[in-house]
Write an enzyme that holds these catalytic residues in place. Structure first.
Site, PDB file in Angstrom:
ATOM      1  N   GLU A 135      10.568 -49.184   9.159  1.00  0.00           N
ATOM      2  CA  GLU A 135       9.476 -50.143   9.360  1.00  0.00           C
ATOM      3  C   GLU A 135       8.555 -49.734  10.509  1.00  0.00           C
ATOM      4  OE1 GLU A 135       8.953 -54.942  10.183  1.00  0.00           O
ATOM      5  OE2 GLU A 135      10.950 -54.068  10.128  1.00  0.00           O
ATOM      6  N   ASP A 136       9.135 -49.245  11.610  1.00  0.00           N
ATOM      7  CA  ASP A 136       8.344 -49.063  12.839  1.00  0.00           C
ATOM      8  C   ASP A 136       8.011 -47.617  13.203  1.00  0.00           C
ATOM      9  OD1 ASP A 136       8.432 -51.742  13.109  1.00  0.00           O
ATOM     10  OD2 ASP A 136       9.983 -51.804  14.644  1.00  0.00           O
TER      11      ASP A 136
END
Length: 488
Positions: free
Chosen positions: A77-78
């Site tokens: 996600e990051d």
């Protein structure tokens, strides 16, 4: 930072001496490199978060695959890492769990309606074919709640509300009372800070006043049980949690003095027989409050919780609750096993549930046979709501549909006109044929065209009665109109 990781290894080694610590080490180094330079709202290095999540999972004695996924849960996600790269580096299982957690994190819970929340809870449980996805997500949410004070107020309130409506009930359904309790307390503190502070002060005052009494009660009960030769593993006193008290006062419209289970003694014994024997001794020692005896051993709660509960009044008129359970029941009450929660949906005894009970029996048998947590967890693949598929509108609204439903069913579930004028559909951003069966977690966007009408061909593949009826209704109307035309 390095010391912290060594602490994690130590924790895992304690309960799983043969654990693949090399996998954990690789996951830690990978996470550290990927999150390098990232900072949390608290100003701490981002890496602290995955480490804390992994530590929560280790406290639950999870297998190394789950803990590794905890260390890596934010990298897709990051950072620029892909699921494929994770799979190549750490294997299919770790990648699958991280992908599941990433999917759940991408959902925005926009509506706060009760039914919507229940749909989300069902959908979260249905979306994962591996219960470990939810366990990592719960650990992630717990650490985020512990550090919530660093966020802006609107984010704090949204996350706390979502925790109370969605994640705490899931933890409860999985029998994980320890985690559920902490989530509820933290959410309460952020959602109603004044009520939390005020109740906290009153409860603390009452707790201080009853401290000596509790110690005295513990001494008395330990002596009585020893005298009756009932083996006792431990006797501990606890004060009811603030959120529980708050809910009880609100629900029953009573004052704090009327809360009988404000103080509870917990007795842990060796066997079920000892539990009932201890109950007898307690009732001989103090007067039981009528109607307050609950036998959750004979009739476990839906999430598998077992204990005997009774409320009694001491010689000095002090009311308190006593909970009696075996060591195994105590462990299960705190950590839970991902087992019995399907009862809650009120579908006990239906024929479609037969496989579920077979599965549950198998699960309990495995639990007795399998001592290795990793092997047990591997057997724990769930498909909780096989007859339902949870899909989304692009705005994040949940649409529960029967299995086999297509974009046309989805379109009619939004509105008759959307169904009738449907000319195409994008699922997860890609154009698909209208007869494509939808899967859990699909985001569906319907493309419409004014004046477009339903096709008879649709009747061959729609799965919902709503879509079928609307299409038939339209076609019949068309035929009537044609008959009228011919009759002129």
């Amino acid at each position: 930072m390095v010391i912290r990781f060594e602490d994690l290894l130590e924790k895992v080694r304690e309960y799983n001496p043969d654990a693949d610590l090399e996998l954990l080490r690789r996951a830690y180094v990978f996470s550290a490199l990927e999150h390098r330079g990232q900072v949390r709202h608290s100003g701490e290095p981002y890496l602290i978060h995955p480490l804390e999540v992994a530590t929560i999972l280790a406290e639950q004695k999870m297998d190394v695959v789950t803990i590794s996924a905890g260390l890596l849960h934010d990298v897709v996600e990051d950072t620029l890492t892909t699921t494929e790269r994770l799979e190549g580096t750490f294997g299919q299982e770790v990648a699958h769990i991280v992908e599941g957690v990433t999917k759940i994190s991408a959902i925005t819970f926009s509506s706060t309606e009760e039914r919507q929340a229940e749909n989300f809870r069902k959908m979260l449980l249905a979306m994962v074919d591996d219960i470990r996805v939810i366990l990592v997500k719960l650990a992630d949410r717990l650490h985020n709640m512990r550090t919530l004070r660093f966020l802006q107020e609107d984010s704090r309130l949204r996350i706390a509300q979502e925790t109370l409506e969605i994640y705490a009930p899931i933890a409860n359904r999985l029998g994980m009372s320890k985690l559920k309790n902490e989530l509820e307390e933290l959410a309460f503190r952020h959602l109603e800070p004044d009520a939390y502070e005020m109740l906290g002060a009153r409860v603390e005052k009452r707790r201080k006043a009853s401290e000596g009494v509790v110690e005295e009660l513990k001494r008395t009960i330990t002596a009585k049980l020893q005298e009756a030769q009932i083996p006792v593993v431990e006797v501990e006193g606890r004060t009811k949690r603030l959120f529980s008290i708050h809910e009880k006062l609100r629900r029953q419209k009573i004052d704090l003095d009327r809360v009988y289970d404000f103080v509870a003694l917990r007795i842990v014994t060796s066997t079920i027989r000892d539990c009932y024997a201890a109950l007898g001794i307690i009732h001989q020692t103090w007067s039981p409050v009528p109607g307050r005896i609950k036998d959750f051993i004979a009739m476990p709660r839906p999430n598998g919780y077992q204990s005997l509960h009774t409320s009694v009044i001491s010689e000095s008129g002090f009311p308190f609750e006593v909970q009696i359970r075996t060591e195994e029941m105590h462990l299960r009450a705190e950590q839970g096993i991902a087992a019995h929660w399907k009862y809650k949906e009120g579908r006990v005894g239906a024929a479609s549930d037969e496989p579920y009970f077979v599965w549950l029996r198998q699960l309990l048998e495995w639990q007795q046979e399998v001592r290795d947590p990793q092997e047990f967890i591997q057997n724990l693949k769930i498909d909780l709501y096989p007859e339902e598929v949870y899909t989304f509108t692009p705005k994040g609204q949940v649409k529960p549909l029967p299995r086999g439903a297509t974009p046309v069913d989805f379109a009619y579930s939004i509105h008759t006109d959307v169904g009738s004028q449907c000319v195409g559909a994008r699922v997860n951003g890609r154009m698909v044929p209208l007869r494509t069966p939808l899967k859990n977690g699909d985001i569906v966007e319907i493309i419409t065209q004014a004046k477009h009408t339903p096709s008879r061909d649709w009747l061959n593949f729609v799965a919902t009665s709503r879509a079928r009826n609307k299409i038939k209704h339209f076609l019949e109307g068309q035929e009537k109109a044609r008959a009228v035309e011919l009759g002129r």
